[in-house]
Enzyme design. Structure first.
Site, PDB file in Angstrom:
ATOM      1  N   ASP A 209       0.828  -1.203   0.000  1.00 17.02           N
ATOM      2  CA  ASP A 209       0.000   0.000   0.000  1.00 17.02           C
ATOM      3  C   ASP A 209       0.872   1.267   0.000  1.00 17.02           C
ATOM      4  O   ASP A 209       1.843   1.351   0.761  1.00 17.02           O
ATOM      5  CB  ASP A 209      -0.868  -0.033   1.272  1.00 17.02           C
ATOM      6  CG  ASP A 209      -1.950   1.013   1.265  1.00 17.02           C
ATOM      7  OD1 ASP A 209      -2.767   1.001   0.332  1.00 17.02           O
ATOM      8  OD2 ASP A 209      -1.975   1.849   2.192  1.00 17.02           O
ATOM      9  N   GLU A 273       1.758  -0.372  -4.943  1.00 17.54           N
ATOM     10  CA  GLU A 273       0.791   0.656  -5.296  1.00 17.54           C
ATOM     11  C   GLU A 273       1.578   1.949  -5.468  1.00 17.54           C
ATOM     12  O   GLU A 273       1.744   2.725  -4.529  1.00 17.54           O
ATOM     13  CB  GLU A 273      -0.286   0.833  -4.214  1.00 17.54           C
ATOM     14  CG  GLU A 273      -1.419   1.706  -4.709  1.00 17.54           C
ATOM     15  CD  GLU A 273      -2.113   2.532  -3.629  1.00 17.54           C
ATOM     16  OE1 GLU A 273      -3.167   3.114  -3.927  1.00 17.54           O
ATOM     17  OE2 GLU A 273      -1.590   2.632  -2.507  1.00 17.54           O
TER      18      GLU A 273
HETATM   19  C1  NOJ Z   1      -4.462   3.002  -0.715  1.00 15.48           C
HETATM   20  C2  NOJ Z   1      -5.508   1.954  -0.517  1.00 15.48           C
HETATM   21  O1  NOJ Z   1      -5.693   1.266  -1.731  1.00 15.48           O
HETATM   22  C3  NOJ Z   1      -6.752   2.678  -0.043  1.00 15.48           C
HETATM   23  O2  NOJ Z   1      -7.887   1.852  -0.060  1.00 15.48           O
HETATM   24  C4  NOJ Z   1      -6.469   3.220   1.319  1.00 15.48           C
HETATM   25  O3  NOJ Z   1      -7.571   3.973   1.760  1.00 15.48           O
HETATM   26  C5  NOJ Z   1      -5.219   4.103   1.314  1.00 15.48           C
HETATM   27  N1  NOJ Z   1      -4.145   3.555   0.555  1.00 15.48           N
HETATM   28  C6  NOJ Z   1      -4.711   4.278   2.718  1.00 15.48           C
HETATM   29  O4  NOJ Z   1      -4.172   3.056   3.171  1.00 15.48           O
END
Ligand code: NOJ
Ligand code: CA
Length: 540
Positions: A209, A273
């Site tokens: 993440d 990500e």
């Molecule tokens: C990215 C995640 O995909 C999302 O769902 C989340 O709210 C934020 N990061 C914070 O962790």
């Protein structure tokens, strides 16, 4: 590690198709309205039939669910609503039997404020875990230490005052998601242990993440303002994320994570990500084949469904990625409205073409559960909103619409849960679009997705072949590219037919679902694609 569905050099995460599962919404095994790990295990036969090579499951760890699992209160415990560690072990064992790898989701940028580390850190500035988080004294006027804004709410500061100590802590997301301090070696060690805890249970890797954001500028400098030609997403925040994300030192951290992943005889895979909208910054996350194995490309995800924008997004990555890097493509996820709706306005012909595009680019495609049946967004009305972003800004900005339960069939409960059970988020129109109705229909979206996965598996060109751009004569409507020596893909983004020259070979697959479908036809130079048609042509 190599296995052999498609030949001796088969590498599951490069050659296969991967599939994202939002665990609360995939399948509910115990009738409480919440999807769970045992539910996923029960659907492995379906995933094997579909042909996917691995699944990424959104966070399954303990969490107060302020941000539905992205606020972790224990990195090594399963959320009881989703199951137990034993359930995960069973899931991995059953998946392995079917040749399916299991990737989990790790949240290294922040924990929940309910994590014992943060409780300890709040005790006093001298507590042993204080430095696990990012603390700063107020600005001279008593306000936030710098100008960083909150990712969820561009109008708000990223800093929260701790009235007891008088210091601020950083939370780039919710205030209850305090950012961890990756300058602290103890934090780095903790995460090495967390990685190993899951790898030792057979987890094949992680989606990481906001991994581009874990390291912050040591001096916590103010971000500069945006410029007029910045990406619209960046302009939304009024500042460029120069000092709070994408710092040079983040690459040291990712290299460290990769070393842990590579230390296993069966190396584990890191999928990042990488929410960066600049292709140069994006490409850097692959390092010298020593950082991420796969980095999500948000530029394509945020592009409009338009030949020029899509081509530009892909070709800018193709031009900048290092030779060792392997791209990955997805149209959506749990944070963005479903691409069937967002890109394709729920129009079947467009949805079919978009699926063909994702399956035939150079790189690993990720499907989000339901994409394979063309599942659209579900309108979740205001009173039922559960996502914190939806609470702040309403359903259009919120993320509930793309997180509703999977449509397995048309019956009460959608095949997701028992009839009559109220699901955690409402069902969409599962009578109109569901797996059961499509599974035996050779013209269905599900059949098309499955054929595309099979075609990829059987084609060295589609698995590994180079991407070469082909001029189409009308780049606003059409996009065409060659894969490897003998495969050409051509797409018509427009509603009127478009003619493309210099295409030779046999149509292996077309998204046209009508009687005009020309699969098997030989093309000797010129092809006219119907509205929103996409084809794969193979020459000998
Ligand atoms: C990215 C995640 O995909 C999302 O769902 C989340 O709210 C934020 N990061 C914070 O962790
Ligand atoms: Ca359940």
């Amino acid at each position: 590690m190599t296995t052999s569905p498609g030949g001796h050099d088969w590498v599951w995460w490069r050659d296969g198709v991967l599939y994202q599962i939002y665990p609360r919404s995939f399948s509910d095994s115990n009738g409480d309205g919440i999807g769970d790990l045992r539910g996923i295990t029960g659907k492995l036969d379906y995933l094997q039939w579909l042909g996917v090579e691995g699944i990424w499951i959104n966070p399954i760890t303990a969490s107060p669910n302020d941000d539905w699992g992205y606020d972790v209160s224990d990195y090594c415990a399963v959320h009881p609503e989703l199951g137990t560690l034993d359930d995960l072990d069973d899931l991995i064992a059953e998946a392995t039997e079917r040749g399916i790898r299991v990737l989990l989701d790790l949240v290294p940028n922040h924990s929940s404020d309910q994590h014992s580390w943060f409780a300890d850190a709040l005790q006093s500035p001298t507590s042993s875990k204080r430095d696990y988080y990012v603390w700063a004294d107020p600005a001279p006027d008593g306000g936030s230490p710098n100008n960083w804004v909150n990712t969820f709410n561009p109008g708000a500061s990223a800093w929260t005052l701790d009235t007891v100590s008088g210091q601020y802590h950083l939370s780039q997301f919710l205030a209850s998601q305090p950012d961890l301090n990756w300058w602290n070696d103890d934090v780095r060690d903790e995460f090495d242990r967390i990685f190993r805890f899951w790898y030792d249970r057979g987890v094949a890797g992680f989606r990481l993440d906001v991994c581009h954001a874990v390291v912050k500028d040591r001096e916590l400098r103010d971000n500069p303002p945006t410029e007029a030609d910045d990406h619209w997403y960046t302009r939304m925040y009024g500042q460029r994320f120069v000092y709070n994300t994408n710092r040079p030192e983040v690459h040291d951290v990712i290299r460290r994570w990769r070393a842990v992943a590579d230390s296993y005889a069966d190396p584990r895979v890191l999928v990042g990500e990488t929410y960066v909208l600049d292709s140069n910054a994006y490409a850097a996350y692959y390092g010298n084949d020593d950082e991420l194995n796969l980095a999500f490309n948000m530029i394509l995800l945020h592009a409009r469904f338009d030949a020029t924008e899509m081509r530009t997004a892909v070709e800018s990555a193709e031009a900048l990625l290092p030779a060792t890097a392997w791209p990955t493509w997805t149209g959506g996820n749990h944070d963005n409205h479903r691409w069937a709706t967002r890109w394709c306005n729920n129009e079947p012909a467009k949805i079919r073409a978009a699926m063909l595009m994702l399956m035939t680019l150079r790189g690993t495609p990720f499907l989000y559960y339901g994409d394979e049946i063309g599942m659209p967004d579900t309108d979740v009305p205001e009173p039922e909103i559960l996502d914190p972003v939806g609470h702040m800004f309403g359903p259009r900005m919120g993320r509930d619409n793309e997180r509703t339960p999977m449509h397995w069939n048309a019956a009460s409960g959608a095949g997701f849960s028992d009839p009559g059970v109220v699901p955690w988020l409402r069902y969409g129109d599962h009578e109109a679009c569901n797996v059961a109705a499509q599974v035996d229909d050779p013209q269905s979206m599900l059949a098309l997705t499955r054929r595309l996965i099979k075609l990829r598996r059987e084609s060295d060109d589609l698995r590994r072949g180079a991407y070469t751009s082909i001029p189409t004569g009308d780049d606003t409507l059409a996009w065409a590219w060659r894969r490897g020596e003998s495969t050409v893909v051509a797409m018509n983004f427009g509603a009127i037919p478009v003619t493309i020259d210099d295409v030779f070979g046999t149509v292996a697959l077309s998204t046209d679902s009508g009687s005009t479908n020309r699969e098997g036809h030989v093309i000797a130079g010129t092809i006219t694609l119907s509205a929103h048609e996409a084809i794969v042509v193979v020459s000998q």
